[in-house]
Design a protein around this motif. Structure first.
Motif, PDB file in Angstrom:
ATOM      1  N   PRO A  51      32.747  45.509  46.441  1.00  0.00           N
ATOM      2  CA  PRO A  51      33.691  44.413  46.150  1.00  0.00           C
ATOM      3  C   PRO A  51      35.137  44.853  46.363  1.00  0.00           C
ATOM      4  N   LYS A  52      35.950  43.932  46.817  1.00  0.00           N
ATOM      5  CA  LYS A  52      37.386  44.178  46.902  1.00  0.00           C
ATOM      6  C   LYS A  52      38.093  43.579  45.687  1.00  0.00           C
ATOM      7  N   GLN A  53      37.667  42.388  45.334  1.00  0.00           N
ATOM      8  CA  GLN A  53      38.277  41.691  44.204  1.00  0.00           C
ATOM      9  C   GLN A  53      37.195  41.347  43.188  1.00  0.00           C
ATOM     10  N   TRP A  54      37.378  41.823  41.960  1.00  0.00           N
ATOM     11  CA  TRP A  54      36.457  41.466  40.882  1.00  0.00           C
ATOM     12  C   TRP A  54      36.926  40.156  40.243  1.00  0.00           C
ATOM     13  N   THR A  55      35.963  39.300  39.935  1.00  0.00           N
ATOM     14  CA  THR A  55      36.281  38.035  39.266  1.00  0.00           C
ATOM     15  C   THR A  55      35.731  38.093  37.848  1.00  0.00           C
ATOM     16  N   PHE A  56      36.627  38.049  36.884  1.00  0.00           N
ATOM     17  CA  PHE A  56      36.239  38.171  35.480  1.00  0.00           C
ATOM     18  C   PHE A  56      36.467  36.834  34.760  1.00  0.00           C
ATOM     19  N   GLN A  57      35.408  36.322  34.114  1.00  0.00           N
ATOM     20  CA  GLN A  57      35.520  35.083  33.335  1.00  0.00           C
ATOM     21  C   GLN A  57      36.088  35.391  31.944  1.00  0.00           C
ATOM     22  N   HIS A  58      36.712  34.368  31.325  1.00  0.00           N
ATOM     23  CA  HIS A  58      37.343  34.641  30.028  1.00  0.00           C
ATOM     24  C   HIS A  58      37.405  33.408  29.118  1.00  0.00           C
ATOM     25  N   GLN A  94      42.843  45.968  38.265  1.00  0.00           N
ATOM     26  CA  GLN A  94      42.228  44.671  37.974  1.00  0.00           C
ATOM     27  C   GLN A  94      41.617  44.662  36.570  1.00  0.00           C
ATOM     28  N   CYS A  95      40.957  45.765  36.243  1.00  0.00           N
ATOM     29  CA  CYS A  95      40.336  45.864  34.914  1.00  0.00           C
ATOM     30  C   CYS A  95      41.395  45.889  33.811  1.00  0.00           C
ATOM     31  N   LEU A  96      42.442  46.663  34.028  1.00  0.00           N
ATOM     32  CA  LEU A  96      43.474  46.793  33.001  1.00  0.00           C
ATOM     33  C   LEU A  96      44.224  45.483  32.795  1.00  0.00           C
ATOM     34  N   MET A  97      44.490  44.770  33.859  1.00  0.00           N
ATOM     35  CA  MET A  97      45.181  43.491  33.725  1.00  0.00           C
ATOM     36  C   MET A  97      44.360  42.522  32.874  1.00  0.00           C
ATOM     37  N   TYR A  98      43.054  42.529  33.081  1.00  0.00           N
ATOM     38  CA  TYR A  98      42.178  41.671  32.281  1.00  0.00           C
ATOM     39  C   TYR A  98      42.203  42.101  30.816  1.00  0.00           C
ATOM     40  N   PRO A 127      49.843  45.947  42.610  1.00  0.00           N
ATOM     41  CA  PRO A 127      49.149  45.759  41.318  1.00  0.00           C
ATOM     42  C   PRO A 127      49.561  46.787  40.266  1.00  0.00           C
ATOM     43  N   LYS A 128      49.708  48.030  40.683  1.00  0.00           N
ATOM     44  CA  LYS A 128      50.138  49.077  39.751  1.00  0.00           C
ATOM     45  C   LYS A 128      51.566  48.818  39.277  1.00  0.00           C
TER      46      LYS A 128
END
Length: 537
Positions: A51-58, A94-98, A127-128
């Motif tokens: 994957p390039k972009q993970w999609t996280f539901q919330h 991406q994980c940290l932003m979530y 992103p960083k």
């Protein structure tokens, strides 16, 4: 992204089969709708893509729960296993932003410190930077600002990096030495012509370095100062800096000289004079006053600073005045007192107006100069020698005389000429650093003088170290290269009676050449000389 119910089942399966599933199996389970774990290696090459972009539901608490488990899996296993891809596509970011948005909206300082350590390993990209900017805005601190500055510098946004460094400095009682060097590096890399009125980024960087007292990391300090000095000096100066030779070539030359030394120990004798054009050309060169003056002639910033210092005087030509100032300081560093004190500048100007600039003169010492400029073959001739010549032993002995004379001179040059020269230049540099410290209001001039003085002292130190290494190795080849370089440098220095000291070397070289010419191999049928092969020199 998988629906939450499916993700829940897949995560449960991963937890249950922890010891039997590979990292790729786990990645397939959380990223593919229909993963085929039985597929062989070749099928997976075509079916499995990272994957390039993970999609996280919330939206729901259940989604937050299982996404947090997925993030833990990504951070602990996927990122280490697919490090290059993960860094490129900012998986951790991406994980940290979530997490900051939905899981840990009010992190503790300990958690933030952990985030900063992890982000430091990430690539410097948007992103960083966005995350570090968020942390700095919400939890402003010098530490966060320095981390953000480092990321900005990584993407060559030096103005933003400088702003963050300066903000961090204002918040700190004592600035971190590492952060200070990073700040200087940003100034050097940005290279704006005006950091403040009449002062460029580079000049300001050198000024700050000159005021930085008692650096703990002396090696990094000198490296940083050298980078700033190199950025200030014109090409005419930089092109005469030493060049590091190829390590394989150095090893080859070392083995060759060792082989010849062993040959001598076993009864063989050498007749050639060790000479390497590459080694000599790449050896450190002293920065002569003449070359400094050539550089000063190109420095409009320093010349304009001189005009501002003597603003109440009519100066017809500022270029020679700046040169005289440099030469006067090299002769008597105490002249700094007249430069620093405004009330004494009239006296300084009068002194400089009478100061005579001597024309650049290079001592003519033949055949040494010819050898240094054109190479050993240009002097000796490119001929094959008769190995069976009845007077062959004379050539061996004269070669040893030349080597002995030159090696003796190299040792004398290092101890009696180069070492005192180095001590003098080091004292001048120390005086400049201590006495100009905040005393001269023209930073462009003080930084320029310091840059040239540092380069002068550093080159003398580099040459001293280089010669010491060559002379201590013990091989004729290394010692002779040191001798050739000593001869190259001494003809540019104003040394009393140096011609008399070089006379024995000149005589020995001429005698060697004469003996050698009498042993040229002649083809009987053609009665002509045959070009010398490299192996027969």
């Amino acid at each position: 992204m998988l629906p939450t119910k499916i993700l829940k089942l897949r995560l449960a399966r991963i937890a249950k089969g922890e010891g039997h599933l590979s990292t790729q199996d786990k990645l397939m389970l959380v990223s593919m709708e229909s993963p085929d774990l039985s597929a062989n290696f070749f099928l997976r090459l075509f079916k499995v893509s990272l994957p390039k972009q993970w999609t996280f539901q919330h939206e729901t608490d259940e989604e937050l729960l299982y996404i947090s488990q997925l993030i833990q899996l990504i951070e602990n296993e996927f990122i280490p296993s697919y490090e290059s891809h993960a860094r490129k596509y900012a998986w951790y970011e991406q994980c940290l932003m979530y997490k900051l948005n939905f899981l840990v909206p009010q992190p503790t300082q300990q958690q933030i410190n952990t985030y900063l350590r992890q982000l430091d390993r990430c690539l410097d990209q948007q992103p960083k930077i966005d995350l570090l900017h968020y942390l700095q805005e919400k939890y402003p601190s010098a530490k966060h600002a320095v981390a953000l500055a480092k990321a900005y510098a990584g993407v060559e946004q030096y103005t933003q990096a400088i702003e963050q460094h300066e903000w961090a400095s204002q918040q700190s009682i004592q600035r971190s030495e590492i952060a200070f060097y990073a700040y200087i590096e940003c100034l050097v890399n940005r290279r704006q012509s005006e950091y403040m009125p009449y002062v460029s980024d580079i000049e300001y960087a050198i000024d700050l370095l000159s005021k930085f007292e008692k650096p703990i990391d002396q090696k990094t300090y000198l490296k940083t100062l050298q980078a700033a000095v190199n950025a200030l000096l014109p090409p005419v100066i930089l092109q005469t800096q030493a060049i590091e030779t190829n390590i394989l070539a150095d090893v080859g030359r070392g083995l060759s000289s060792l082989g010849k030394s062993l040959g001598g120990m076993l009864g063989g004798r050498e007749f050639h004079l060790p000479y390497s054009k590459e080694v000599i050309a790449n050896a450190p060169q002293l920065l002569t006053d003449h070359l400094v003056c050539v550089g000063l002639a190109e420095s409009s910033a320093m010349q304009n600073a001189v005009l501002r210092i003597f603003n109440n005087h009519e100066i017809e030509q500022v270029e020679p005045l700046l040169m005289r100032l440099w030469l006067a300081l090299q002769q008597d560093i105490e002249m700094l007192g007249l430069l620093i004190e405004p009330k004494q500048r009239d006296q300084l100007l009068l002194y400089l107006s009478k100061f005579e600039i001597k024309p650049n003169s290079v001592m003519s010492v033949e055949p040494i100069q010819m050898i240094l400029e054109q190479g050993i073959n240009a002097y000796l001739g490119d001929f094959r020698l008769d190995k069976q010549h009845p007077e062959r032993n004379d050539l061996y002995e004269q070669r040893d005389i030349v080597v002995n004379e030159m090696t003796t001179f190299a040792l004398e040059f290092q101890k009696n000429i180069l070492e005192p020269y180095l001590v003098n230049k080091r004292q001048c540099l120390q005086q400049l650093q201590s006495r100009l410290l905040g005393q001269l209001d023209e930073i462009a001039l003080s930084s320029g003088l310091l840059a040239y003085q540092f380069e002068t002292e550093q080159r003398a130190q580099d040459l001293f170290d280089w010669m010491q290494e060559k002379l201590e190795k013990g091989h004729d080849f290394e010692k002779m290269q040191a001798a050739w370089v000593a001869l190259r440098e001494v003809i540019h220095l104003d040394i009393a009676n140096i011609e008399e000291r070089l006379a024995p070397i000149q005589h020995a070289l001429e005698r060697y050449k004469d003996i050698r010419l009498h042993q040229v191999f002649l083809k009987q049928e053609m009665n002509e000389t045959v070009p010398l092969k490299e192996s027969e020199m």
